[in-house]
Write a protein that holds these residues in place. Structure first.
Motif, PDB file in Angstrom:
ATOM      1  N   ALA A 149       0.816  -1.214   0.000  1.00  0.00           N
ATOM      2  CA  ALA A 149       0.000   0.000   0.000  1.00  0.00           C
ATOM      3  C   ALA A 149       0.849   1.262   0.000  1.00  0.00           C
ATOM      4  O   ALA A 149       0.430   2.303  -0.526  1.00  0.00           O
ATOM      5  N   LEU A 150       2.050   1.233   0.551  1.00  0.00           N
ATOM      6  CA  LEU A 150       2.907   2.423   0.647  1.00  0.00           C
ATOM      7  C   LEU A 150       3.751   2.638  -0.604  1.00  0.00           C
ATOM      8  O   LEU A 150       4.455   3.652  -0.698  1.00  0.00           O
ATOM      9  N   SER A 151       3.702   1.728  -1.562  1.00  0.00           N
ATOM     10  CA  SER A 151       4.507   1.854  -2.774  1.00  0.00           C
ATOM     11  C   SER A 151       3.588   1.780  -3.989  1.00  0.00           C
ATOM     12  O   SER A 151       3.084   0.697  -4.320  1.00  0.00           O
ATOM     13  N   PRO A 152       3.322   2.936  -4.647  1.00  0.00           N
ATOM     14  CA  PRO A 152       2.422   2.912  -5.809  1.00  0.00           C
ATOM     15  C   PRO A 152       2.913   1.971  -6.923  1.00  0.00           C
ATOM     16  O   PRO A 152       2.117   1.245  -7.526  1.00  0.00           O
ATOM     17  N   VAL A 153       4.230   1.981  -7.163  1.00  0.00           N
ATOM     18  CA  VAL A 153       4.763   1.102  -8.207  1.00  0.00           C
ATOM     19  C   VAL A 153       4.622  -0.363  -7.800  1.00  0.00           C
ATOM     20  O   VAL A 153       4.247  -1.235  -8.603  1.00  0.00           O
ATOM     21  N   GLY A 154       4.931  -0.645  -6.538  1.00  0.00           N
ATOM     22  CA  GLY A 154       4.780  -2.010  -6.046  1.00  0.00           C
ATOM     23  C   GLY A 154       3.336  -2.469  -6.086  1.00  0.00           C
ATOM     24  O   GLY A 154       3.049  -3.621  -6.432  1.00  0.00           O
ATOM     25  N   GLN A 155       2.421  -1.561  -5.733  1.00  0.00           N
ATOM     26  CA  GLN A 155       1.005  -1.912  -5.791  1.00  0.00           C
ATOM     27  C   GLN A 155       0.565  -2.173  -7.234  1.00  0.00           C
ATOM     28  O   GLN A 155      -0.228  -3.084  -7.497  1.00  0.00           O
ATOM     29  N   LEU A 156       1.098  -1.381  -8.191  1.00  0.00           N
ATOM     30  CA  LEU A 156       0.778  -1.596  -9.593  1.00  0.00           C
ATOM     31  C   LEU A 156       1.275  -2.967 -10.071  1.00  0.00           C
ATOM     32  O   LEU A 156       0.557  -3.692 -10.770  1.00  0.00           O
ATOM     33  N   LEU A 157       2.517  -3.293  -9.694  1.00  0.00           N
ATOM     34  CA  LEU A 157       3.034  -4.611 -10.061  1.00  0.00           C
ATOM     35  C   LEU A 157       2.212  -5.739  -9.445  1.00  0.00           C
ATOM     36  O   LEU A 157       1.941  -6.783 -10.091  1.00  0.00           O
ATOM     37  N   TYR A 158       1.784  -5.549  -8.221  1.00  0.00           N
ATOM     38  CA  TYR A 158       1.004  -6.585  -7.542  1.00  0.00           C
ATOM     39  C   TYR A 158      -0.373  -6.740  -8.191  1.00  0.00           C
ATOM     40  O   TYR A 158      -0.872  -7.856  -8.351  1.00  0.00           O
ATOM     41  N   TYR A 159      -0.983  -5.608  -8.575  1.00  0.00           N
ATOM     42  CA  TYR A 159      -2.253  -5.681  -9.303  1.00  0.00           C
ATOM     43  C   TYR A 159      -2.067  -6.409 -10.640  1.00  0.00           C
ATOM     44  O   TYR A 159      -2.907  -7.225 -11.048  1.00  0.00           O
ATOM     45  N   LEU A 160      -0.964  -6.103 -11.316  1.00  0.00           N
ATOM     46  CA  LEU A 160      -0.697  -6.751 -12.596  1.00  0.00           C
ATOM     47  C   LEU A 160      -0.491  -8.248 -12.431  1.00  0.00           C
ATOM     48  O   LEU A 160      -0.948  -9.059 -13.248  1.00  0.00           O
TER      49      LEU A 160
END
Length: 613
Positions: A413-424
């Motif tokens: 939740a604290l990393s927008p890029v990490g959250q994007l990768l996780y959604y992908l």
């Protein structure tokens, strides 16, 4: 044993004098391949080749192949199946001509089935079971194998689902046909009833323990006992929590002794596959058995290491040993028990479906492993961007949880890029890969169910032949194979111990070890339902008996005959003429009628020419 004076029986049971050399068989195989290329110069639909009224494999085509074999007609099915295997190898090694070679291979198999069907019934065992050699492409002579064994190794469902093949397989399964292992693995088959007098005591024969049906029953009993022993052994930590009870108990001794016997049995099975068949004969369940044996061996090694370590280390190794042993439970309770009850048609078909679906899932796991590695590396790099990282296993757990429909979105939740990768990652696995897996499972299931009967017959034939293929002269099923390995087998290599003495030792020891099973077998064979009035009453008539003259044109007797009533007012032959010819396809029937019309037109033309002149 066969009587030497029975020449007719000897000719039926042995083809040693007619067995061709490897070079001769290789030439015949090449001739059949050339003939098949001429038969199918272009790609043809496979379903039309195996059709009962195929326009490709016609009675004339079968006759041509029989004529092509010359004096080696009994080796023709073996050579056709060898040609089939070579065409299949050509198909997979040359994708550009896959369709043509695949169709030629199926044609060879379909023709082999029809050749066996046309063969004499008294030679069926010899045609199916006589073992031949051929010259391999590298110049070496192949191992001995029969048409039945080649069909099993090549997974020939068309050939093995024939009534002739199943008759031989069922005879081997029941022990109606037994084999004699001669020198250099030269095996001959002959009926068991020719060797024994009918009677209870005459049927207590140690060799009967090697019959596949009795081996399977014995294995079921042993595995049920092993399941009970395993259930008691895994409870040992509950009963021996203090250090005074750290030693191995009786249940563990029995467990690991039986596990060692199963390991020896599986090693022998792998040796048979690699020595007398090929690596292509290794199936999914062989791999499962290897994993089970490896886990049992690892648990045993850890348990032994724990006995010789200090207190703290011993406790840790003991805990790890029982943890590894606990992982064996799913394999024993489900997978292994399924494999020993696969003689039942429903369970056997279910096993084939499960194995095929798991094999098809290899594409899914290959794609998944590549994507998972990429996403793990990306998420791990984002975690390391601030100079600190968590354990890499944490990211692995998060990815696996997402794959199993339990994603932890708060983790990134604290990393927008990490959250994007996780959604992908969730999108790719849940929407794309899992649907690919479902499609693969559905395709594999439909393929098996569509031809479930033939698949099960092929599987049953492989199971039966595997129990007697390249056999030992004396079969000791697990766990008694440990007695053979360590106490009996060494006598075979003693120079002062003759073969006759070694045979007497084995028969005496097997009679003692297997007295109860052998007594049950003898009792079953002497009082089997097939020998009782009920068995004869339930048994259906043979197909050959249905076309006897007394059945096709029956005569009425009794009161009906006195009144002049008849059944056979129209002769049977006249009735047959009214039936359509179902042995030919509609195209062949039309061509035959056109040919008849053409012949009549030619006759009329000649008559007109004569009349004009």
């Amino acid at each position: 044993m066969m009587q030497n004076g029975d020449d007719e029986q000897a000719s039926v049971l042995s083809t040693k004098t007619l067995k061709p050399s490897p070079d001769t068989l290789t030439k015949l195989i090449k001739r059949l391949r050339a003939l098949t290329v001429k038969l199918l110069p272009v790609e043809v639909d496979v379903k039309s080749i195996n059709d009962a009224t195929s326009r490709v494999v016609t009675p004339n085509v079968v006759s041509a192949y029989i004529a092509a074999a010359g004096d080696f007609g009994e080796a023709l099915p073996y050579c056709l199946l060898r040609a089939r295997a070579e065409f299949m190898w050509d198909a997979y090694s040359n994708p550009a001509d896959f369709g043509e070679n695949h169709g030629r291979g199926i044609a060879c198999e379909a023709i082999a089935r029809r050749v066996v069907h046309q063969g004499p019934s008294d030679r069926l065992d010899a045609i199916m079971c006589t073992r031949f050699k051929h010259r391999e492409p590298d110049g070496d002579v192949s191992e001995l194998s029969s048409a039945l064994e080649v069909a099993i190794d090549s997974h020939c469902t068309i050939f093995l689902s024939s009534s002739e093949a199943q008759d031989v397989v069922n005879s081997l399964w029941r022990g109606d046909i037994i084999q004699r292992n001669n020198e250099n693995n030269e095996i001959t088959y002959f009926p068991y009833h020719k060797t024994r007098a009918q009677g209870f005591w005459n049927r207590i024969d140690p060799a009967r323990i090697s019959v596949p049906r009795y081996q399977n029953s014995f294995r079921i009993v042993v595995w049920l006992i092993f399941l009970v022993v395993f259930s008691q052994a895994v409870r040992e930590p509950l009963e021996r929590l203090n250090s005074d009870h750290a030693s191995v108990d009786a249940w563990e001794y029995i467990l690991y002794i039986m596990a060692l016997a199963f390991c020896f049995e599986d090693i022998q099975r792998w040796y048979k596959l690699l020595r007398f068949a090929s690596y292509r004969a290794i199936g999914f369940w062989h791999v499962i058995a290897f994993i089970t044996d490896s886990l049992l061996l690892a648990a045993f090694v850890l348990r032994v290491l724990g006995l010789g370590a200090d207190a703290d280390r011993a406790s840790e190794l003991r805990l790890t040993s029982f943890q590894v042993l606990s992982c064996v439970s799913p394999f024993i309770c489900f997978i292994e028990l399924v494999t020993i009850f696969d003689g039942f048609r429903y369970i056997g078909t279910m096993q084939i479906c499960v194995a095929r679906m798991l094999q098809e899932s290899g594409i899914f796991f290959a794609l998944l492993s590549v994507l998972a590695l990429g996403f793990w590396q990306g998420l791990y790099a984002l975690d390391a961007a601030d100079g600190e990282t968590e354990n890499g296993r944490v990211i692995v757990h998060v990815l696996v949880q997402a794959l199993l429909s339990s994603p932890d979105y708060a983790k990134f939740a604290l990393s927008p890029v990490g959250q994007l990768l996780y959604y992908l990652w969730n999108l790719v696995t849940a929407v794309i890969l899992l649907n690919v897996l479902i499609s693969l499972f559905s395709s594999a299931y439909s393929d098996v169910v569509e031809d479930a009967e033939a698949e099960y017959m092929t599987f049953f034939a492989a199971k039966t032949v595997a129990m007697i293929r390249a056999p030992d002269s004396y079969v000791y099923p697990a766990p008694f194979n440990l007695i053979e390995t360590f106490l009996v087998a060494p006598f075979e290599f003693l120079p002062l111990f003759s073969l006759e003495a070694y045979a007497r030792l084995n028969r005496f020891l097997m009679s003692i070890l297997f007295f109860i099973p052998l007594t049950a077998i003898a009792l079953y064979e002497t009082t089997s339902v097939k020998n009782t009035w009920m068995g004869n009453w339930l048994q259906s008539a043979d197909a050959g008996e249905q076309i006897l003259s007394c059945n096709v044109d029956p005569e009425v007797d009794g009161d009906d005959a006195e009144y002049g009533l008849e059944i056979s007012k129209v002769p049977f032959d006249d009735l047959v003429k009214m039936l359509p010819d179902t042995q030919q396809s509609s195209e062949a029937t039309i061509l035959k009628e056109l040919k008849d019309i053409q012949e009549r037109i030619d006759v009329l033309s000649k008559m007109l020419e004569i009349s004009r002149s």
